[in-house]
Design an enzyme around this catalytic site. Structure first.
Site, PDB file in Angstrom:
ATOM      1  N   SER A  69     -18.510   3.027  94.229  1.00 55.42           N
ATOM      2  CA  SER A  69     -18.069   4.404  94.394  1.00 55.42           C
ATOM      3  C   SER A  69     -19.068   4.667  95.440  1.00 55.42           C
ATOM      4  CB  SER A  69     -17.940   5.337  93.290  1.00 55.42           C
ATOM      5  OG  SER A  69     -17.032   4.749  92.429  1.00 55.42           O
TER       6      SER A  69
HETATM    7  C1  LIG Z   1     -14.280   2.701  91.444  1.00 46.99           C
HETATM    8  S1  LIG Z   1     -14.079   1.433  90.329  1.00 46.99           S
HETATM    9  C2  LIG Z   1     -15.794   1.751  89.476  1.00 46.99           C
HETATM   10  C3  LIG Z   1     -16.805   1.588  90.217  1.00 46.99           C
HETATM   11  C4  LIG Z   1     -18.001   1.266  89.365  1.00 46.99           C
HETATM   12  N1  LIG Z   1     -18.203   2.152  88.105  1.00 46.99           N
HETATM   13  C5  LIG Z   1     -19.229   0.767  89.951  1.00 46.99           C
HETATM   14  O1  LIG Z   1     -20.565   1.214  89.726  1.00 46.99           O
HETATM   15  O2  LIG Z   1     -18.948  -0.325  90.535  1.00 46.99           O
HETATM   16  C6  LIG Z   1     -13.025   1.640  89.142  1.00 46.99           C
HETATM   17  C7  LIG Z   1     -12.899   0.700  88.156  1.00 46.99           C
HETATM   18  O3  LIG Z   1     -11.863   1.029  87.164  1.00 46.99           O
HETATM   19  C8  LIG Z   1     -11.127   0.021  86.733  1.00 46.99           C
HETATM   20  N2  LIG Z   1     -10.023   0.402  86.014  1.00 46.99           N
HETATM   21  C9  LIG Z   1      -8.709   0.706  86.498  1.00 46.99           C
HETATM   22  N3  LIG Z   1      -7.977   1.038  85.272  1.00 46.99           N
HETATM   23  C10 LIG Z   1      -8.739   0.890  84.079  1.00 46.99           C
HETATM   24  C11 LIG Z   1      -8.587   0.897  82.885  1.00 46.99           C
HETATM   25  N4  LIG Z   1      -7.214   1.561  82.320  1.00 46.99           N
HETATM   26  N5  LIG Z   1      -9.549   0.753  81.963  1.00 46.99           N
HETATM   27  C12 LIG Z   1     -10.836   0.205  82.350  1.00 46.99           C
HETATM   28  N6  LIG Z   1     -10.919   0.018  83.621  1.00 46.99           N
HETATM   29  C13 LIG Z   1      -9.909   0.406  84.600  1.00 46.99           C
HETATM   30  C14 LIG Z   1     -10.832  -0.740  88.149  1.00 46.99           C
HETATM   31  O4  LIG Z   1     -10.690  -2.134  87.764  1.00 46.99           O
HETATM   32  C15 LIG Z   1     -11.916  -0.527  88.893  1.00 46.99           C
HETATM   33  O5  LIG Z   1     -12.968  -1.666  88.666  1.00 46.99           O
END
Ligand SMILES: C[S@@+](CC[C@H](N)C(=O)[O-])C[C@H]1O[C@@H](n2cnc3c(N)ncnc32)[C@H](O)[C@@H]1O
Length: 421
Positions: A69
Protein backbone atom coordinates in the site's frame (compact mmCIF):
# COMPACT_ATOMS: atom_id res chain seq x y z
CA UNK A 1 16.21 8.88 -7.60
CA UNK A 2 19.63 7.97 -6.23
CA UNK A 3 20.97 7.32 -2.76
CA UNK A 4 21.38 4.51 -0.28
CA UNK A 5 18.24 2.64 0.76
CA UNK A 6 18.58 4.12 4.26
CA UNK A 7 18.93 7.64 2.82
CA UNK A 8 15.87 7.11 0.59
CA UNK A 9 13.83 5.90 3.56
CA UNK A 10 14.84 8.91 5.61
CA UNK A 11 13.91 11.19 2.72
CA UNK A 12 10.46 9.56 2.52
CA UNK A 13 9.98 9.99 6.28
CA UNK A 14 10.95 13.68 5.98
CA UNK A 15 8.45 14.13 3.13
CA UNK A 16 5.64 12.42 5.07
CA UNK A 17 6.34 14.65 8.06
CA UNK A 18 6.40 17.76 5.85
CA UNK A 19 2.98 16.98 4.37
CA UNK A 20 1.52 16.52 7.85
CA UNK A 21 0.92 12.80 7.26
CA UNK A 22 3.35 11.48 9.84
CA UNK A 23 3.52 12.69 13.44
CA UNK A 24 4.40 9.70 15.59
CA UNK A 25 8.14 9.20 16.26
CA UNK A 26 7.80 5.43 16.75
CA UNK A 27 6.00 5.02 13.40
CA UNK A 28 8.65 7.25 11.80
CA UNK A 29 11.43 5.07 13.26
CA UNK A 30 9.75 1.92 11.90
CA UNK A 31 9.48 3.46 8.42
CA UNK A 32 13.13 4.56 8.59
CA UNK A 33 14.36 1.14 9.73
CA UNK A 34 12.37 -1.44 7.74
CA UNK A 35 13.76 -1.90 4.19
CA UNK A 36 10.62 -1.71 2.00
CA UNK A 37 12.66 -2.57 -1.11
CA UNK A 38 13.34 -6.05 0.28
CA UNK A 39 9.60 -6.70 0.30
CA UNK A 40 9.39 -5.59 -3.33
CA UNK A 41 11.98 -7.68 -5.18
CA UNK A 42 12.47 -6.60 -8.78
CA UNK A 43 11.17 -3.06 -8.11
CA UNK A 44 13.73 -0.30 -8.45
CA UNK A 45 14.82 1.55 -5.35
CA UNK A 46 13.32 4.85 -6.45
CA UNK A 47 9.85 3.31 -6.74
CA UNK A 48 10.20 1.32 -3.56
CA UNK A 49 10.80 4.57 -1.66
CA UNK A 50 8.29 6.78 -3.45
CA UNK A 51 5.01 7.48 -1.72
CA UNK A 52 3.12 5.13 -4.01
CA UNK A 53 1.31 1.83 -3.82
CA UNK A 54 3.08 -0.92 -5.80
CA UNK A 55 0.82 -3.60 -7.29
CA UNK A 56 2.29 -7.09 -6.88
CA UNK A 57 -0.49 -9.36 -8.16
CA UNK A 58 -3.42 -8.99 -10.57
CA UNK A 59 -6.38 -11.29 -11.27
CA UNK A 60 -7.28 -12.90 -14.60
CA UNK A 61 -8.93 -9.63 -15.74
CA UNK A 62 -5.88 -7.60 -14.85
CA UNK A 63 -7.42 -6.08 -11.73
CA UNK A 64 -5.00 -5.60 -8.80
CA UNK A 65 -5.54 -8.09 -5.95
CA UNK A 66 -2.36 -7.55 -3.95
CA UNK A 67 0.04 -4.67 -3.44
CA UNK A 68 2.27 -2.87 -1.03
CA UNK A 69 0.00 0.00 0.00
CA UNK A 70 0.92 3.69 -0.27
CA UNK A 71 3.33 4.55 2.59
CA UNK A 72 1.32 7.69 3.52
CA UNK A 73 -1.87 5.73 4.21
CA UNK A 74 0.11 3.00 5.98
CA UNK A 75 1.63 5.64 8.27
CA UNK A 76 -1.78 7.19 8.97
CA UNK A 77 -3.33 3.83 9.77
CA UNK A 78 -0.42 2.78 12.00
CA UNK A 79 -0.92 6.03 13.93
CA UNK A 80 -4.63 5.23 14.20
CA UNK A 81 -3.77 1.74 15.44
CA UNK A 82 -1.37 2.88 18.20
CA UNK A 83 0.58 -0.38 18.62
CA UNK A 84 2.53 -0.45 21.91
CA UNK A 85 5.48 -2.67 22.88
CA UNK A 86 4.22 -6.07 23.99
CA UNK A 87 0.96 -5.92 22.02
CA UNK A 88 -0.56 -8.94 20.32
CA UNK A 89 -1.46 -7.81 16.82
CA UNK A 90 -3.45 -9.38 13.98
CA UNK A 91 -3.14 -8.06 10.42
CA UNK A 92 -5.55 -9.17 7.71
CA UNK A 93 -3.95 -8.78 4.29
CA UNK A 94 -0.29 -9.86 4.61
CA UNK A 95 0.52 -8.89 1.00
CA UNK A 96 4.28 -8.41 0.74
CA UNK A 97 4.75 -8.65 4.51
CA UNK A 98 6.08 -5.07 4.74
CA UNK A 99 3.34 -3.69 6.99
CA UNK A 100 3.63 -6.78 9.20
CA UNK A 101 7.31 -5.92 9.63
CA UNK A 102 6.37 -2.35 10.63
CA UNK A 103 3.87 -3.81 13.12
CA UNK A 104 6.55 -6.14 14.53
CA UNK A 105 8.94 -3.16 14.86
CA UNK A 106 6.27 -1.30 16.86
CA UNK A 107 5.25 -4.29 19.02
CA UNK A 108 8.90 -5.04 19.86
CA UNK A 109 10.47 -8.25 21.11
CA UNK A 110 7.75 -8.78 23.73
CA UNK A 111 4.97 -8.37 21.16
CA UNK A 112 3.41 -10.92 18.83
CA UNK A 113 2.31 -10.29 15.24
CA UNK A 114 0.15 -12.61 13.15
CA UNK A 115 -0.65 -11.75 9.55
CA UNK A 116 -3.14 -13.55 7.33
CA UNK A 117 -3.58 -13.72 3.56
CA UNK A 118 -5.86 -15.66 1.28
CA UNK A 119 -3.39 -16.87 -1.33
CA UNK A 120 -0.63 -19.45 -0.83
CA UNK A 121 1.82 -17.71 -3.15
CA UNK A 122 1.37 -14.39 -1.34
CA UNK A 123 1.83 -16.07 2.05
CA UNK A 124 5.00 -17.86 0.92
CA UNK A 125 6.54 -14.66 -0.43
CA UNK A 126 5.61 -12.62 2.67
CA UNK A 127 7.18 -15.27 4.90
CA UNK A 128 10.37 -15.23 2.85
CA UNK A 129 10.63 -11.40 2.85
CA UNK A 130 10.02 -11.20 6.59
CA UNK A 131 12.61 -13.89 7.40
CA UNK A 132 15.19 -12.22 5.15
CA UNK A 133 14.78 -8.95 7.04
CA UNK A 134 15.02 -10.41 10.53
CA UNK A 135 11.28 -10.57 11.20
CA UNK A 136 11.04 -14.36 11.15
CA UNK A 137 9.04 -14.20 14.39
CA UNK A 138 6.01 -12.84 12.55
CA UNK A 139 3.43 -15.63 12.09
CA UNK A 140 2.23 -15.65 8.45
CA UNK A 141 -0.91 -17.70 7.96
CA UNK A 142 -2.87 -18.75 4.88
CA UNK A 143 -6.54 -18.25 5.76
CA UNK A 144 -9.61 -16.21 4.99
CA UNK A 145 -9.15 -13.21 7.27
CA UNK A 146 -12.92 -12.79 7.45
CA UNK A 147 -12.71 -15.41 10.21
CA UNK A 148 -9.87 -13.61 11.95
CA UNK A 149 -7.32 -16.04 13.35
CA UNK A 150 -8.81 -17.68 16.45
CA UNK A 151 -5.72 -19.63 17.67
CA UNK A 152 -3.88 -16.45 18.73
CA UNK A 153 -6.88 -14.39 19.93
CA UNK A 154 -7.58 -12.17 21.77
CA UNK A 155 -5.68 -9.33 20.11
CA UNK A 156 -4.81 -5.90 21.47
CA UNK A 157 -4.84 -4.57 17.94
CA UNK A 158 -6.45 -5.80 14.70
CA UNK A 159 -5.77 -4.06 11.40
CA UNK A 160 -7.12 -4.73 7.92
CA UNK A 161 -4.96 -3.59 5.04
CA UNK A 162 -7.71 -4.52 2.58
CA UNK A 163 -11.10 -2.83 2.16
CA UNK A 164 -14.07 -4.36 3.98
CA UNK A 165 -17.75 -3.84 3.24
CA UNK A 166 -18.87 -5.04 6.67
CA UNK A 167 -17.37 -5.71 10.10
CA UNK A 168 -17.05 -9.50 10.38
CA UNK A 169 -18.18 -10.87 13.78
CA UNK A 170 -14.80 -12.57 14.31
CA UNK A 171 -12.97 -9.21 14.34
CA UNK A 172 -15.18 -8.00 17.17
CA UNK A 173 -15.06 -11.22 19.20
CA UNK A 174 -11.28 -11.63 18.79
CA UNK A 175 -10.56 -8.04 19.88
CA UNK A 176 -9.64 -7.76 23.57
CA UNK A 177 -11.96 -5.60 25.71
CA UNK A 178 -9.53 -2.66 25.64
CA UNK A 179 -8.38 -3.38 22.10
CA UNK A 180 -8.59 -1.33 18.90
CA UNK A 181 -9.69 -2.38 15.42
CA UNK A 182 -8.61 -0.29 12.39
CA UNK A 183 -10.10 -1.08 9.02
CA UNK A 184 -10.89 0.50 5.65
CA UNK A 185 -14.68 0.28 5.68
CA UNK A 186 -16.89 1.04 2.68
CA UNK A 187 -20.04 2.95 3.59
CA UNK A 188 -21.73 2.85 0.17
CA UNK A 189 -20.61 2.66 -3.46
CA UNK A 190 -17.08 1.72 -2.45
CA UNK A 191 -16.58 5.01 -0.58
CA UNK A 192 -14.15 3.94 2.12
CA UNK A 193 -12.95 5.41 5.36
CA UNK A 194 -10.21 4.07 7.58
CA UNK A 195 -11.99 3.84 10.93
CA UNK A 196 -10.40 3.09 14.31
CA UNK A 197 -12.95 1.44 16.58
CA UNK A 198 -12.92 0.59 20.28
CA UNK A 199 -15.43 -1.40 22.31
CA UNK A 200 -18.28 0.56 23.91
CA UNK A 201 -21.41 -0.80 25.60
CA UNK A 202 -22.80 -3.38 23.18
CA UNK A 203 -21.20 -1.71 20.17
CA UNK A 204 -17.97 -0.33 18.72
CA UNK A 205 -17.41 3.45 18.62
CA UNK A 206 -15.01 5.19 16.28
CA UNK A 207 -12.09 7.08 17.78
CA UNK A 208 -10.85 8.40 14.41
CA UNK A 209 -11.99 8.39 10.79
CA UNK A 210 -9.83 9.16 7.73
CA UNK A 211 -10.46 8.89 3.97
CA UNK A 212 -8.73 6.00 2.21
CA UNK A 213 -8.99 3.72 -0.83
CA UNK A 214 -8.02 0.04 -0.68
CA UNK A 215 -8.56 -2.97 -2.91
CA UNK A 216 -11.42 -5.12 -1.63
CA UNK A 217 -11.52 -8.08 0.68
CA UNK A 218 -12.05 -11.33 -1.21
CA UNK A 219 -13.39 -14.61 0.15
CA UNK A 220 -16.41 -15.41 2.31
CA UNK A 221 -16.83 -11.83 3.55
CA UNK A 222 -16.45 -10.03 0.22
CA UNK A 223 -19.03 -7.26 -0.17
CA UNK A 224 -21.88 -7.14 -2.69
CA UNK A 225 -20.59 -4.03 -4.47
CA UNK A 226 -20.32 -4.45 -8.20
CA UNK A 227 -17.81 -2.78 -10.45
CA UNK A 228 -18.95 -2.60 -14.04
CA UNK A 229 -16.44 -1.65 -16.72
CA UNK A 230 -18.33 0.51 -19.19
CA UNK A 231 -17.37 -1.05 -22.51
CA UNK A 232 -15.95 1.22 -25.14
CA UNK A 233 -15.73 4.23 -22.82
CA UNK A 234 -12.39 2.85 -21.76
CA UNK A 235 -11.46 3.31 -18.16
CA UNK A 236 -14.91 4.22 -16.90
CA UNK A 237 -16.22 2.09 -14.11
CA UNK A 238 -19.59 2.21 -12.49
CA UNK A 239 -19.58 0.99 -8.94
CA UNK A 240 -22.64 0.53 -6.83
CA UNK A 241 -24.80 -1.73 -4.76
CA UNK A 242 -27.33 -2.75 -5.78
CA UNK A 243 -26.10 -3.36 -9.30
CA UNK A 244 -26.84 -0.45 -11.62
CA UNK A 245 -28.72 -0.79 -14.86
CA UNK A 246 -27.12 -3.13 -17.33
CA UNK A 247 -23.61 -1.96 -18.20
CA UNK A 248 -24.43 -1.43 -21.87
CA UNK A 249 -27.54 0.57 -21.01
CA UNK A 250 -25.62 2.65 -18.55
CA UNK A 251 -22.90 3.24 -21.07
CA UNK A 252 -25.33 4.40 -23.71
CA UNK A 253 -27.23 6.51 -21.17
CA UNK A 254 -24.05 8.38 -20.39
CA UNK A 255 -23.82 9.56 -24.00
CA UNK A 256 -27.19 11.35 -23.72
CA UNK A 257 -26.99 13.96 -20.99
CA UNK A 258 -29.84 16.34 -20.30
CA UNK A 259 -29.58 19.86 -18.89
CA UNK A 260 -27.68 20.14 -15.61
CA UNK A 261 -29.65 21.05 -12.49
CA UNK A 262 -27.89 23.77 -10.56
CA UNK A 263 -27.74 23.67 -6.77
CA UNK A 264 -26.35 27.12 -5.98
CA UNK A 265 -23.85 25.34 -3.72
CA UNK A 266 -20.13 25.93 -4.14
CA UNK A 267 -17.69 23.23 -3.09
CA UNK A 268 -14.01 22.38 -3.27
CA UNK A 269 -12.54 18.98 -4.08
CA UNK A 270 -11.80 18.70 -0.34
CA UNK A 271 -15.55 19.09 0.31
CA UNK A 272 -16.30 16.41 -2.27
CA UNK A 273 -14.01 13.88 -0.60
CA UNK A 274 -14.46 14.76 3.05
CA UNK A 275 -17.96 16.23 3.36
CA UNK A 276 -20.43 15.93 0.51
CA UNK A 277 -19.17 12.47 -0.50
CA UNK A 278 -19.59 11.30 3.08
CA UNK A 279 -23.10 12.84 3.30
CA UNK A 280 -24.18 11.11 0.11
CA UNK A 281 -22.73 7.80 1.31
CA UNK A 282 -24.69 8.22 4.54
CA UNK A 283 -27.98 9.36 2.98
CA UNK A 284 -28.47 7.84 -0.47
CA UNK A 285 -29.09 4.09 -0.56
CA UNK A 286 -28.96 4.09 -4.37
CA UNK A 287 -25.54 5.74 -4.48
CA UNK A 288 -23.07 4.64 -7.11
CA UNK A 289 -19.81 5.99 -8.36
CA UNK A 290 -18.36 6.57 -11.77
CA UNK A 291 -14.62 6.49 -12.01
CA UNK A 292 -12.98 7.85 -15.11
CA UNK A 293 -9.36 7.58 -15.97
CA UNK A 294 -7.71 9.71 -18.60
CA UNK A 295 -10.09 11.54 -20.86
CA UNK A 296 -12.94 9.06 -20.78
CA UNK A 297 -16.12 10.01 -19.02
CA UNK A 298 -19.77 10.75 -19.56
CA UNK A 299 -20.61 13.19 -22.33
CA UNK A 300 -20.57 16.75 -20.99
CA UNK A 301 -23.84 18.00 -19.64
CA UNK A 302 -25.69 20.91 -21.20
CA UNK A 303 -25.56 23.85 -18.81
CA UNK A 304 -22.24 22.87 -17.31
CA UNK A 305 -20.11 25.58 -18.91
CA UNK A 306 -16.80 23.76 -18.80
CA UNK A 307 -17.36 20.50 -20.64
CA UNK A 308 -13.88 19.31 -19.72
CA UNK A 309 -14.73 19.68 -16.06
CA UNK A 310 -17.63 17.27 -16.36
CA UNK A 311 -15.37 14.72 -18.00
CA UNK A 312 -12.56 15.23 -15.52
CA UNK A 313 -14.55 14.65 -12.38
CA UNK A 314 -17.76 12.84 -13.10
CA UNK A 315 -19.84 10.85 -10.75
CA UNK A 316 -18.31 11.32 -7.33
CA UNK A 317 -21.99 10.88 -6.59
CA UNK A 318 -24.18 8.96 -9.01
CA UNK A 319 -27.66 7.54 -8.58
CA UNK A 320 -29.01 5.12 -11.11
CA UNK A 321 -32.29 3.35 -11.79
CA UNK A 322 -33.21 0.96 -14.57
CA UNK A 323 -34.16 3.87 -16.82
CA UNK A 324 -31.78 6.63 -16.01
CA UNK A 325 -29.05 8.00 -13.84
CA UNK A 326 -27.74 11.28 -12.56
CA UNK A 327 -24.25 12.28 -11.56
CA UNK A 328 -22.68 15.27 -9.85
CA UNK A 329 -21.06 17.65 -12.26
CA UNK A 330 -19.02 20.83 -11.97
CA UNK A 331 -21.08 23.85 -13.12
CA UNK A 332 -18.05 26.09 -13.26
CA UNK A 333 -14.38 25.36 -13.87
CA UNK A 334 -13.08 23.37 -10.89
CA UNK A 335 -9.51 24.08 -11.97
CA UNK A 336 -6.76 21.60 -11.50
CA UNK A 337 -7.21 18.99 -8.81
CA UNK A 338 -3.59 19.40 -7.75
CA UNK A 339 -2.70 20.28 -4.18
CA UNK A 340 -3.67 23.98 -4.50
CA UNK A 341 -6.76 23.17 -6.58
CA UNK A 342 -8.17 21.03 -3.80
CA UNK A 343 -9.27 24.25 -2.09
CA UNK A 344 -10.64 26.11 -5.14
CA UNK A 345 -14.42 26.48 -4.93
CA UNK A 346 -16.72 25.76 -7.89
CA UNK A 347 -20.45 25.28 -8.20
CA UNK A 348 -21.71 21.73 -8.12
CA UNK A 349 -24.76 20.57 -10.06
CA UNK A 350 -26.43 17.33 -11.05
CA UNK A 351 -26.48 16.04 -14.60
CA UNK A 352 -29.42 13.86 -15.72
CA UNK A 353 -29.12 10.97 -18.20
CA UNK A 354 -32.06 9.02 -19.63
CA UNK A 355 -35.81 8.99 -19.01
CA UNK A 356 -35.70 9.01 -15.20
CA UNK A 357 -32.61 11.20 -15.10
CA UNK A 358 -34.43 14.44 -14.31
CA UNK A 359 -36.05 12.98 -11.22
CA UNK A 360 -32.77 11.43 -10.08
CA UNK A 361 -30.86 14.68 -10.70
CA UNK A 362 -33.40 16.58 -8.60
CA UNK A 363 -32.90 14.02 -5.80
CA UNK A 364 -29.12 14.37 -6.01
CA UNK A 365 -29.34 18.18 -6.03
CA UNK A 366 -31.63 17.94 -2.98
CA UNK A 367 -28.95 16.02 -1.08
CA UNK A 368 -26.38 18.70 -1.97
CA UNK A 369 -28.64 21.47 -0.63
CA UNK A 370 -29.48 19.48 2.53
CA UNK A 371 -25.79 18.99 3.21
CA UNK A 372 -25.21 22.72 2.83
CA UNK A 373 -28.17 23.59 5.08
CA UNK A 374 -27.00 21.10 7.72
CA UNK A 375 -23.78 23.12 8.08
CA UNK A 376 -21.69 21.02 5.70
CA UNK A 377 -20.89 18.16 8.06
CA UNK A 378 -17.53 16.58 7.30
CA UNK A 379 -15.22 13.95 8.72
CA UNK A 380 -14.33 16.35 11.56
CA UNK A 381 -16.50 15.46 14.52
CA UNK A 382 -18.02 12.40 12.83
CA UNK A 383 -18.65 9.44 15.10
CA UNK A 384 -19.41 6.06 13.62
CA UNK A 385 -20.97 3.46 15.89
CA UNK A 386 -21.18 -0.17 14.86
CA UNK A 387 -23.94 -2.29 16.42
CA UNK A 388 -24.66 -5.94 15.75
CA UNK A 389 -27.19 -6.22 12.88
CA UNK A 390 -30.72 -5.52 14.03
CA UNK A 391 -29.60 -3.66 17.18
CA UNK A 392 -28.92 0.05 17.53
CA UNK A 393 -31.02 3.16 17.69
CA UNK A 394 -34.46 2.98 16.19
CA UNK A 395 -36.81 5.18 14.21
CA UNK A 396 -35.90 8.82 14.04
CA UNK A 397 -32.21 8.25 13.36
CA UNK A 398 -32.85 5.90 10.46
CA UNK A 399 -31.46 8.29 7.86
CA UNK A 400 -28.02 8.01 9.46
CA UNK A 401 -28.17 4.24 9.52
CA UNK A 402 -26.40 1.99 7.06
CA UNK A 403 -27.35 -1.64 7.45
CA UNK A 404 -24.82 -4.28 6.47
CA UNK A 405 -25.13 -8.03 6.81
CA UNK A 406 -23.60 -8.30 10.29
CA UNK A 407 -23.52 -4.69 11.38
CA UNK A 408 -25.71 -1.63 11.70
CA UNK A 409 -23.60 1.51 11.26
CA UNK A 410 -24.88 4.74 12.77
CA UNK A 411 -23.28 8.02 11.71
CA UNK A 412 -23.59 11.09 13.93
CA UNK A 413 -21.91 14.42 14.63
CA UNK A 414 -22.52 14.60 18.40
CA UNK A 415 -20.57 17.83 19.10
CA UNK A 416 -22.61 19.69 16.49
CA UNK A 417 -25.80 18.24 17.96
CA UNK A 418 -26.39 16.79 14.54
CA UNK A 419 -27.71 13.51 13.48
CA UNK A 420 -28.56 14.13 9.88
CA UNK A 421 -31.83 12.21 9.91
C1 LIG B 1 -3.21 -4.04 -0.17
S1 LIG B 1 -2.73 -5.70 0.05
C2 LIG B 1 -2.01 -5.68 1.67
C3 LIG B 1 -0.69 -4.98 1.76
C4 LIG B 1 0.21 -5.56 2.82
N1 LIG B 1 -0.26 -5.29 4.16
C5 LIG B 1 1.65 -5.12 2.65
O1 LIG B 1 2.23 -4.50 3.54
O2 LIG B 1 2.20 -5.43 1.58
C6 LIG B 1 -4.24 -6.53 0.39
C7 LIG B 1 -4.06 -8.00 0.67
O3 LIG B 1 -5.28 -8.51 1.21
C8 LIG B 1 -5.37 -9.85 0.82
N2 LIG B 1 -6.73 -10.33 1.02
C9 LIG B 1 -7.85 -10.11 0.28
N3 LIG B 1 -8.90 -10.75 0.81
C10 LIG B 1 -8.44 -11.39 1.91
C11 LIG B 1 -9.05 -12.24 2.88
N4 LIG B 1 -10.35 -12.54 2.83
N5 LIG B 1 -8.29 -12.74 3.86
C12 LIG B 1 -6.96 -12.44 3.94
N6 LIG B 1 -6.34 -11.64 3.05
C13 LIG B 1 -7.07 -11.14 2.05
C14 LIG B 1 -4.94 -9.82 -0.64
O4 LIG B 1 -4.57 -11.09 -1.09
C15 LIG B 1 -3.79 -8.82 -0.58
O5 LIG B 1 -2.56 -9.47 -0.45
Amino acid sequence: MTGSPRGLRERLVTELRATGTLHDDRVAAALADVPRHKFLPGIDLGRAYSDDAVVTKVDADGRPISSSSQPAIMALMLEQLGVQPGHRVLEIGAGTGYNAALLAHLAGAAGEVTTVDLDDDIVAAAREHLAACGFGGVRVVQADGGHGWPPCAPYDRIILTVGAWDIAPAWVSQLSPRGRLVLPLALRAGIQYSIAFEHAAGRLDSVSVLPCGFMRLRGAFAGPETVVPLGSRTGVLAESEPRPADAEDLESLLTRPGRAVSTGVRVTFMDLYGGLGLWLAAREPGLGRLSAFGVAGPAPCAGAPDPAAAARRPGMGMVASAHGCAALTAMSDPGDEGRAGLRTAFEIGACPFGAEGTELAARLAGHVRDWDLAGRPSLAGLRVSAYPAGAGPPGEQRATVIDKQHTRLVLAWPDAGLSPG
